[in-house]
Write a protein that holds these residues in place. Structure first.
Motif, mmCIF file in Angstrom:
data_model
loop_
_atom_site.group_PDB
_atom_site.id
_atom_site.type_symbol
_atom_site.label_atom_id
_atom_site.label_comp_id
_atom_site.label_asym_id
_atom_site.label_seq_id
_atom_site.Cartn_x
_atom_site.Cartn_y
_atom_site.Cartn_z
ATOM 1 N N UNK A 76 -19.002 11.470 -25.158
ATOM 2 C CA UNK A 76 -18.571 12.401 -24.104
ATOM 3 C C UNK A 76 -19.708 12.763 -23.155
ATOM 4 N N UNK A 77 -20.950 12.595 -23.580
ATOM 5 C CA UNK A 77 -22.088 12.966 -22.741
ATOM 6 C C UNK A 77 -22.473 11.888 -21.735
ATOM 7 N N UNK A 78 -21.954 10.697 -21.878
ATOM 8 C CA UNK A 78 -22.360 9.600 -20.999
ATOM 9 C C UNK A 78 -21.906 9.845 -19.567
ATOM 10 N N UNK A 79 -20.684 10.254 -19.368
ATOM 11 C CA UNK A 79 -20.161 10.480 -18.015
ATOM 12 C C UNK A 79 -20.880 11.623 -17.298
ATOM 13 N N UNK A 80 -21.067 12.802 -17.917
ATOM 14 C CA UNK A 80 -21.793 13.857 -17.195
ATOM 15 C C UNK A 80 -23.236 13.487 -16.871
ATOM 16 N N UNK A 81 -23.905 12.782 -17.786
ATOM 17 C CA UNK A 81 -25.288 12.390 -17.522
ATOM 18 C C UNK A 81 -25.337 11.378 -16.386
ATOM 19 N N UNK A 82 -24.404 10.442 -16.361
ATOM 20 C CA UNK A 82 -24.361 9.477 -15.261
ATOM 21 C C UNK A 82 -24.074 10.178 -13.937
ATOM 22 N N UNK A 83 -23.170 11.152 -13.947
ATOM 23 C CA UNK A 83 -22.879 11.908 -12.726
ATOM 24 C C UNK A 83 -24.077 12.725 -12.257
ATOM 25 N N UNK A 84 -24.817 13.306 -13.193
ATOM 26 C CA UNK A 84 -26.019 14.060 -12.818
ATOM 27 C C UNK A 84 -27.051 13.145 -12.182
ATOM 28 N N UNK A 85 -27.255 11.979 -12.747
ATOM 29 C CA UNK A 85 -28.240 11.042 -12.198
ATOM 30 C C UNK A 85 -27.800 10.541 -10.823
ATOM 31 N N UNK A 86 -26.527 10.194 -10.670
ATOM 32 C CA UNK A 86 -26.036 9.737 -9.366
ATOM 33 C C UNK A 86 -26.134 10.849 -8.329
ATOM 34 N N UNK A 87 -25.780 12.067 -8.715
ATOM 35 C CA UNK A 87 -25.877 13.200 -7.794
ATOM 36 C C UNK A 87 -27.317 13.470 -7.391
ATOM 37 N N UNK A 88 -28.241 13.404 -8.340
ATOM 38 C CA UNK A 88 -29.655 13.599 -8.004
ATOM 39 C C UNK A 88 -30.169 12.490 -7.112
ATOM 40 N N UNK A 89 -29.760 11.264 -7.355
ATOM 41 C CA UNK A 89 -30.171 10.162 -6.471
ATOM 42 C C UNK A 89 -29.612 10.346 -5.068
ATOM 43 N N UNK A 90 -28.403 10.852 -4.968
ATOM 44 C CA UNK A 90 -27.807 11.112 -3.666
ATOM 45 C C UNK A 90 -28.545 12.243 -2.936
ATOM 46 N N UNK A 91 -28.906 13.294 -3.660
ATOM 47 C CA UNK A 91 -29.552 14.442 -3.037
ATOM 48 C C UNK A 91 -30.990 14.167 -2.602
ATOM 49 N N UNK A 92 -31.678 13.271 -3.294
ATOM 50 C CA UNK A 92 -33.089 13.035 -2.985
ATOM 51 C C UNK A 92 -33.303 11.770 -2.161
#
Length: 161
Positions: free
Chosen positions: A60-76
């Motif tokens: 269950x943690x794979x999807x939120x962690x992937x979303x956090x990484x994608x969101x951080x890559x988008x923001x930076x």
């Protein structure tokens, strides 16, 4: 939580709380540029090395962690190298918290709410002292307050008649 050493866990709690307060842009951390991130990363590294069973990898943690990484890559994406690195470090810290066992997460939540309520109580008390000092500076001694109340009664009497 027998497998957790107390000192490293306390360091982790305090460093994550400082990072939490920094995310709220508290005035006493305005001058701190990267110290809280580095303190949290060091605490996470020490905690992970000394407590092997504290992390729990679940599907269950794979999807939120992937979303956090994608969101951080988008923001930076348009920042300089410092913003890029520390944006990714924020994602790593959030991912670490997601990977902790549920009992540790609930204990961290309890610590955050208790420490934040103490901080808010101190802030509220200081604010009330500030407001009361402004009141006494504005009105001076008791004689000035009596004169103010007396003039208000006169003004009210003039208005009513």
């Amino acid at each position: 939580m027998k497998y957790i050493t107390y000192r490293t866990y306390s360091l982790l709690k305090i460093s994550l709380f400082i990072l939490f307060i920094k995310s709220l842009y508290a005035w006493f951390l305005w001058e701190d540029s990267y110290f809280s991130f580095l303190l949290s990363l060091i605490a996470i590294a020490i905690f992970t090395i000394t407590n092997k069973g504290a992390l729990k990898f679940k599907r269950e943690n794979i999807t939120p962690i992937a979303l956090i990484i994608v969101l951080n890559l988008y923001l930076v994406r348009e920042l300089n190298i410092n913003g890029f690195i520390f944006g990714l470090l924020t994602g790593i810290i959030l991912s670490f918290v997601l990977l902790l066992k549920d009992q540790i997460k609930s204990d961290l939540f309890k610590f955050f709410t208790t420490a934040f309520s103490i901080l808010l109580f101190i802030s509220l008390f200081a604010w009330l002292l500030f407001i009361s000092a402004q009141f006494f500076l504005l009105f001076g001694d008791g004689l000035a307050i009596h004169q103010l109340l007396k003039s208000m009664r006169v003004n009210m009497a003039e208005i009513l008649h």
